[in-house]
Scaffold this motif. Structure first.
Motif, PDB file in Angstrom:
ATOM      1  N   PRO A 126      18.883 -45.897 -61.420  1.00  0.00           N
ATOM      2  CA  PRO A 126      20.271 -46.232 -61.077  1.00  0.00           C
ATOM      3  C   PRO A 126      21.316 -45.355 -61.767  1.00  0.00           C
ATOM      4  O   PRO A 126      22.406 -45.190 -61.233  1.00  0.00           O
ATOM      5  CB  PRO A 126      20.429 -47.692 -61.520  1.00  0.00           C
ATOM      6  CG  PRO A 126      19.124 -48.149 -62.000  1.00  0.00           C
ATOM      7  CD  PRO A 126      18.154 -47.016 -62.016  1.00  0.00           C
ATOM      8  N   ASP A 127      20.987 -44.788 -62.932  1.00  0.00           N
ATOM      9  CA  ASP A 127      22.018 -43.984 -63.600  1.00  0.00           C
ATOM     10  C   ASP A 127      21.862 -42.482 -63.338  1.00  0.00           C
ATOM     11  O   ASP A 127      22.472 -41.668 -64.031  1.00  0.00           O
ATOM     12  CB  ASP A 127      22.081 -44.281 -65.111  1.00  0.00           C
ATOM     13  CG  ASP A 127      20.764 -44.050 -65.833  1.00  0.00           C
ATOM     14  OD1 ASP A 127      19.724 -43.891 -65.159  1.00  0.00           O
ATOM     15  OD2 ASP A 127      20.768 -44.039 -67.072  1.00  0.00           O
ATOM     16  N   PRO A 129      23.099 -39.753 -61.062  1.00  0.00           N
ATOM     17  CA  PRO A 129      24.135 -39.557 -60.036  1.00  0.00           C
ATOM     18  C   PRO A 129      23.617 -38.713 -58.868  1.00  0.00           C
ATOM     19  O   PRO A 129      22.746 -37.876 -59.054  1.00  0.00           O
ATOM     20  CB  PRO A 129      25.245 -38.800 -60.783  1.00  0.00           C
ATOM     21  CG  PRO A 129      24.908 -38.874 -62.227  1.00  0.00           C
ATOM     22  CD  PRO A 129      23.432 -39.077 -62.320  1.00  0.00           C
ATOM     23  N   ASP A 131      24.934 -36.229 -57.226  1.00  0.00           N
ATOM     24  CA  ASP A 131      25.105 -34.781 -57.368  1.00  0.00           C
ATOM     25  C   ASP A 131      24.041 -34.195 -58.293  1.00  0.00           C
ATOM     26  O   ASP A 131      23.512 -33.113 -58.029  1.00  0.00           O
ATOM     27  CB  ASP A 131      26.497 -34.445 -57.924  1.00  0.00           C
ATOM     28  CG  ASP A 131      27.579 -34.717 -56.895  1.00  0.00           C
ATOM     29  OD1 ASP A 131      27.265 -34.706 -55.693  1.00  0.00           O
ATOM     30  OD2 ASP A 131      28.741 -34.959 -57.300  1.00  0.00           O
ATOM     31  N   ASP A 132      23.752 -34.912 -59.382  1.00  0.00           N
ATOM     32  CA  ASP A 132      22.737 -34.427 -60.310  1.00  0.00           C
ATOM     33  C   ASP A 132      21.352 -34.476 -59.665  1.00  0.00           C
ATOM     34  O   ASP A 132      20.526 -33.602 -59.898  1.00  0.00           O
ATOM     35  CB  ASP A 132      22.742 -35.255 -61.596  1.00  0.00           C
ATOM     36  CG  ASP A 132      24.020 -35.025 -62.402  1.00  0.00           C
ATOM     37  OD1 ASP A 132      23.957 -34.366 -63.438  1.00  0.00           O
ATOM     38  OD2 ASP A 132      25.088 -35.490 -61.955  1.00  0.00           O
ATOM     39  N   LEU A 151      21.203 -46.897 -54.712  1.00  0.00           N
ATOM     40  CA  LEU A 151      21.885 -48.175 -54.559  1.00  0.00           C
ATOM     41  C   LEU A 151      23.177 -48.002 -53.764  1.00  0.00           C
ATOM     42  O   LEU A 151      23.836 -46.970 -53.837  1.00  0.00           O
ATOM     43  CB  LEU A 151      22.227 -48.748 -55.949  1.00  0.00           C
ATOM     44  CG  LEU A 151      21.147 -49.586 -56.646  1.00  0.00           C
ATOM     45  CD1 LEU A 151      19.840 -48.809 -56.767  1.00  0.00           C
ATOM     46  CD2 LEU A 151      21.607 -50.060 -58.011  1.00  0.00           C
ATOM     47  N   ARG A 160      29.981 -41.838 -48.324  1.00  0.00           N
ATOM     48  CA  ARG A 160      28.988 -41.764 -49.396  1.00  0.00           C
ATOM     49  C   ARG A 160      27.680 -42.448 -48.952  1.00  0.00           C
ATOM     50  O   ARG A 160      26.596 -41.971 -49.262  1.00  0.00           O
ATOM     51  CB  ARG A 160      29.564 -42.429 -50.651  1.00  0.00           C
ATOM     52  CG  ARG A 160      28.746 -42.207 -51.908  1.00  0.00           C
ATOM     53  CD  ARG A 160      29.542 -42.664 -53.134  1.00  0.00           C
ATOM     54  NE  ARG A 160      28.688 -42.798 -54.294  1.00  0.00           N
ATOM     55  CZ  ARG A 160      28.333 -41.790 -55.073  1.00  0.00           C
ATOM     56  NH1 ARG A 160      28.777 -40.567 -54.817  1.00  0.00           N
ATOM     57  NH2 ARG A 160      27.549 -41.980 -56.119  1.00  0.00           N
ATOM     58  N   ILE A 164      23.980 -40.764 -48.868  1.00  0.00           N
ATOM     59  CA  ILE A 164      22.803 -41.390 -49.474  1.00  0.00           C
ATOM     60  C   ILE A 164      21.689 -41.525 -48.434  1.00  0.00           C
ATOM     61  O   ILE A 164      20.524 -41.237 -48.696  1.00  0.00           O
ATOM     62  CB  ILE A 164      23.195 -42.771 -50.063  1.00  0.00           C
ATOM     63  CG1 ILE A 164      24.039 -42.585 -51.332  1.00  0.00           C
ATOM     64  CG2 ILE A 164      21.953 -43.623 -50.342  1.00  0.00           C
ATOM     65  CD1 ILE A 164      24.681 -43.862 -51.853  1.00  0.00           C
TER      66      ILE A 164
ATOM     67  N   ARG B  11      33.230 -31.632 -63.497  1.00  0.00           N
ATOM     68  CA  ARG B  11      32.283 -32.748 -63.582  1.00  0.00           C
ATOM     69  C   ARG B  11      32.156 -33.288 -65.004  1.00  0.00           C
ATOM     70  O   ARG B  11      31.279 -34.094 -65.292  1.00  0.00           O
ATOM     71  CB  ARG B  11      30.925 -32.336 -63.031  1.00  0.00           C
ATOM     72  CG  ARG B  11      30.907 -32.306 -61.497  1.00  0.00           C
ATOM     73  CD  ARG B  11      29.651 -31.663 -60.957  1.00  0.00           C
ATOM     74  NE  ARG B  11      28.460 -32.439 -61.276  1.00  0.00           N
ATOM     75  CZ  ARG B  11      27.228 -31.924 -61.327  1.00  0.00           C
ATOM     76  NH1 ARG B  11      27.031 -30.656 -61.097  1.00  0.00           N
ATOM     77  NH2 ARG B  11      26.207 -32.701 -61.617  1.00  0.00           N
ATOM     78  N   ALA B  20      28.673 -37.809 -65.885  1.00  0.00           N
ATOM     79  CA  ALA B  20      28.923 -39.234 -65.615  1.00  0.00           C
ATOM     80  C   ALA B  20      27.651 -39.859 -65.050  1.00  0.00           C
ATOM     81  O   ALA B  20      27.450 -39.921 -63.843  1.00  0.00           O
ATOM     82  CB  ALA B  20      30.083 -39.394 -64.646  1.00  0.00           C
ATOM     83  N   PHE B  21      26.782 -40.318 -65.944  1.00  0.00           N
ATOM     84  CA  PHE B  21      25.493 -40.900 -65.548  1.00  0.00           C
ATOM     85  C   PHE B  21      25.634 -42.414 -65.452  1.00  0.00           C
ATOM     86  O   PHE B  21      25.337 -43.135 -66.386  1.00  0.00           O
ATOM     87  CB  PHE B  21      24.410 -40.501 -66.555  1.00  0.00           C
ATOM     88  CG  PHE B  21      24.173 -39.016 -66.586  1.00  0.00           C
ATOM     89  CD1 PHE B  21      23.234 -38.436 -65.760  1.00  0.00           C
ATOM     90  CD2 PHE B  21      24.930 -38.198 -67.412  1.00  0.00           C
ATOM     91  CE1 PHE B  21      23.029 -37.066 -65.762  1.00  0.00           C
ATOM     92  CE2 PHE B  21      24.738 -36.820 -67.423  1.00  0.00           C
ATOM     93  CZ  PHE B  21      23.788 -36.250 -66.595  1.00  0.00           C
ATOM     94  N   ILE B  22      26.139 -42.834 -64.318  1.00  0.00           N
ATOM     95  CA  ILE B  22      26.485 -44.249 -64.166  1.00  0.00           C
ATOM     96  C   ILE B  22      25.835 -44.815 -62.924  1.00  0.00           C
ATOM     97  O   ILE B  22      25.635 -44.110 -61.942  1.00  0.00           O
ATOM     98  CB  ILE B  22      28.015 -44.420 -64.041  1.00  0.00           C
ATOM     99  CG1 ILE B  22      28.574 -43.404 -63.048  1.00  0.00           C
ATOM    100  CG2 ILE B  22      28.679 -44.303 -65.400  1.00  0.00           C
ATOM    101  CD1 ILE B  22      29.989 -43.651 -62.656  1.00  0.00           C
ATOM    102  N   PRO B  23      25.500 -46.120 -62.967  1.00  0.00           N
ATOM    103  CA  PRO B  23      24.986 -46.737 -61.750  1.00  0.00           C
ATOM    104  C   PRO B  23      26.051 -46.786 -60.660  1.00  0.00           C
ATOM    105  O   PRO B  23      27.251 -46.755 -60.938  1.00  0.00           O
ATOM    106  CB  PRO B  23      24.586 -48.143 -62.193  1.00  0.00           C
ATOM    107  CG  PRO B  23      25.046 -48.337 -63.580  1.00  0.00           C
ATOM    108  CD  PRO B  23      25.516 -47.027 -64.110  1.00  0.00           C
ATOM    109  N   GLU B  24      25.579 -46.854 -59.421  1.00  0.00           N
ATOM    110  CA  GLU B  24      26.473 -46.836 -58.261  1.00  0.00           C
ATOM    111  C   GLU B  24      27.567 -47.904 -58.354  1.00  0.00           C
ATOM    112  O   GLU B  24      28.692 -47.707 -57.890  1.00  0.00           O
ATOM    113  CB  GLU B  24      25.643 -47.040 -56.982  1.00  0.00           C
ATOM    114  CG  GLU B  24      26.431 -47.000 -55.677  1.00  0.00           C
ATOM    115  CD  GLU B  24      27.049 -45.645 -55.395  1.00  0.00           C
ATOM    116  OE1 GLU B  24      26.549 -44.619 -55.890  1.00  0.00           O
ATOM    117  OE2 GLU B  24      28.058 -45.618 -54.651  1.00  0.00           O
TER     118      GLU B  24
END
Lengths: 259, 398
Positions: A126-127, A129, A131-132, A151, A160, A164, B11, B20-24
């Motif tokens: 989930p963490d 992103p 783009d990454d 998600l 978006r 996905i 970025r 920014a390593f965040i959940p959706e």
């Protein structure tokens, strides 16, 4: 066609995806639980790789992760447990769910290779992103034939969601509403329905599973009205708490959802 | 060079650190902030309101005080940037004043924050009272115990203080709980992060709001020493917000030695430490790729420092880049040395510093500064909140 797609094609609707935390309630429970969950009728299995700071998860999964880590679970142990899993459970799709940092430290290439060797079909981070993922992970995932699962939330913008949908051939993980895993759904009835209908109307390539706050027969059946199926995690973990025979408890729980 | 020290990439990267390593679930919130923060901060009306509050409410500019007796002791010219004189007793309020104005312009009505020592929590509760906004502060259960006066202060200011009961029950866990709250309240809530940590744009946003510290330093140094540039700027680093503010306008001035002081706890190799630049390796915490204290499996380990404001297992990505590139020198100071520095400043200059700040003061003897060198220590906070700790360790201090 991969095992995830086959599962959806075979059944079409009412698919049940069961999450549990690897190494919980005991270190060696992982494989017996996979067998029990599959035999009890789950259509997909999501194995949680425990992390010390699981931001998207509520207290139940955080607690199970803490116990699993204290039991000695880590990536090496998990992959050694999964080594022969495809001889035991041939068809049920298996996904790994976890957070990016342990995967990074294990090495993305190592992780993907070990997962592929074990017969894992998909990965949920989930963490990570989007783009990454595209810039740094997609190539490796493809090389090892692993599908990413992303998600989608009520706030995710349509363009978006389209993006996905293009990035995977598995399913879309629809987060039912605001909150972490295992929470109560506090939204007004119509709000959630409108969200699910809005996604349904987009005619996306991938099937959808609804997760977060699904925990019994009633909530499972309701979710199945709006998607191809649903994901249950925290409620199963609660059913395993303090039991002697975890596989039997998992079987009883899944029967109570499906009967 | 694609990035400078002051300006991360689009970025949010400083070198290899940031992002920014965040959940959706957090994506729309963080993206909304990212797309708007620079424009809002550039608005004349925002700047006018922000500057006015800094002047009339916070009490800026804070003095730059030449500490003559301390200078004599260390045989160099020591100046103290008196952030301890800010309203609420620490630099933290520079950030919260700016972020609450930002939150208002984003149409948010509910504010959440995390706090370690309680200074950021108090600074957040303060501006929420000022603006009439609902305020919820997450604080580790252990920190609530060791920083009781700040818990009472927040409640007096009308904030709700929620105990973080998971993990080590300190700053890291309070931050986890605040992030979970934000996930659960994605529309009406703004999360005021207290340090230069978290997903982009927070590290840059907080650094910009704290940059007023070094902006003032340059003007004040010119007046007092004839040069805007000192030889050394020294600041303590937990997440690193006061250091980011104190370094900001010197980052691109290679003649200025930047010294970041971390908490060594019982000793860097004791297993009870928070010296992230020494003990950490690249990893992800709270949405940012940075130096992180973790075990070989990538599980985040529990840091230790006697000071509740420095026991964070990561550092802001800017600081990770400063450490990695060698632009800043990192020193770590043990609990005991910090406690002795509390006594020293109290006795020599009549100023009781916060325990966090005392780590920076304790590094004075290690700088190698000469008699003609100008050293600025960012005196980030005052020691009132720590009196109970100082009493407990009176034998070491006195």
């Amino acid at each position: 066609m991969n095992r995830i797609q086959q599962a959806f094609q075979k059944k079409g609707k009412d698919l049940l995806n069961i999450y549990f935390t690897a190494g919980y309630p005991t270190l060696d429970a992982t494989v017996p639980l996979i067998k029990a969950i599959s035999a009890a009728g789950a259509d997909l299995i999501e194995i949680g790789m425990p992390f010390s700071d699981p931001l998207a998860d509520g207290p139940v999964i955080q607690q199970s992760s803490t116990v699993a880590l204290a039991n000695g679970m880590n990536m090496r142990v998990l992959f050694s447990q999964l080594k022969n899993i495809r001889q035991e459970v041939a068809e049920t799709p298996i996904l790994l769910m976890g957070y990016l940092n342990p995967v990074m430290q294990f090495g993305v290439e190592n992780f993907c290779r070990e997962a592929a060797n074990a017969g894992v079909d998909g990965v949920i981070l989930p963490d990570l992103p989007l783009d990454d993922y595209v810039a740094e992970y997609q190539e490796t995932f493809r090389k090892y034939n692993l599908r990413p699962v992303f998600l989608i939330t009520p706030q995710t913008a349509p363009e978006r969601i389209r993006r996905i949908d293009e990035l995977t051939d598995s399913f879309l993980y629809l987060v039912s509403g605001p909150g972490t895993t295992g929470g109560q759904n506090t939204q007004a009835e119509g709000v959630q329905e409108a969200y699910f209908q809005r996604i349904e109307a987009m005619n996306l390539r991938n099937p959808r599973l609804i997760g977060f706050g699904i925990g019994d027969k009633a909530s499972f059946q309701k979710a199945c009205q709006h998607a191809e199926g649903a994901i249950i995690g925290s409620a199963l973990i609660r059913a395993l708490e303090g039991v002697e025979d975890a596989p039997a408890a998992a079987t009883r729980f899944i029967s109570s959802v499906l009967k | 060079m694609s990035t400078t020290y002051q300006q991360p990439t689009e970025r949010g990267y400083y070198g290899q650190f940031g992002g920014a390593f965040i959940p959706e679930m957090l994506y729309p919130n963080v993206e909304e902030l990212r797309q708007n923060y620079l424009d809002i901060m550039a608005e004349p009306a925002f700047q006018e309101e922000y500057q006015q509050l800094l002047r009339d409410y916070v009490g800026r500019p804070t003095p730059l005080f030449e500490a003559k007796r301390l200078s004599e002791k260390y045989n160099t010219r020591v100046f103290l940037k008196r952030e301890d004189l800010c309203h609420t007793g620490a630099h933290k309020v520079n950030n919260t004043v700016g972020q609450i104005l930002l939150a208002k312009r984003l149409g948010k009505t509910r504010i959440i924050a995390e706090t370690g020592a309680g200074q950021h929590g108090v600074a957040t509760a303060t501006v929420c009272a000022l603006m009439g906004m609902q305020c919820i502060v997450y604080m580790g259960e252990i920190d609530m115990e060791r920083q009781k006066p700040n818990v009472y202060r927040m409640r007096l200011l009308g904030a709700e203080v929620r105990a973080a009961m998971s993990g080590s029950r300190t700053l890291k866990d309070a931050t986890n709980e605040a992030i979970r709250d934000w996930i659960s309240n994605p529309v009406d809530t703004h999360y005021i992060i207290g340090s230069v940590v978290g997903p982009h744009p927070y590290p840059d946003l907080v650094a910009r709001l704290q940059a007023v510290i070094s902006e003032e330093m340059r003007k004040q140094l010119l007046e007092k020493t004839g040069s805007e540039l000192p030889n050394y700027v020294v600041a303590c680093v937990g997440g690193g917000s006061n250091a980011a503010g104190a370094f900001y306008h010197f980052l691109e001035e290679p003649s200025v030695n930047l010294v970041a002081v971390e908490a060594a706890g019982h000793g860097v190799n004791s297993g009870h430490s928070a010296a992230t630049s020494v003990l950490g390796k690249p990893g992800i915490i709270h949405g940012s790729r940075t130096l992180l204290m973790q075990d070989e499996d990538g599980q985040i380990t529990e840091p230790y420092s006697l000071s509740a404001g420095l026991d964070y297992p990561g550092i802001g990505p800017l600081h990770a880049y400063l450490a990695d590139s060698g632009r800043a020198r990192f020193i770590s100071i043990e609990d005991e040395a910090a406690l002795r520095a509390v006594a020293e400043l109290s006795r020599l200059e009549g100023i009781i510093p916060a325990l966090e700040t005392a780590h920076a003061l304790a590094a004075l003897g290690q700088l190698g500064a000469g008699p003609d060198d100008v050293v600025v220590v960012n005196l980030s906070g005052r020691g009132d909140k720590d009196l109970e700790t100082y009493l407990k360790y009176a034998d070491t201090i006195l």
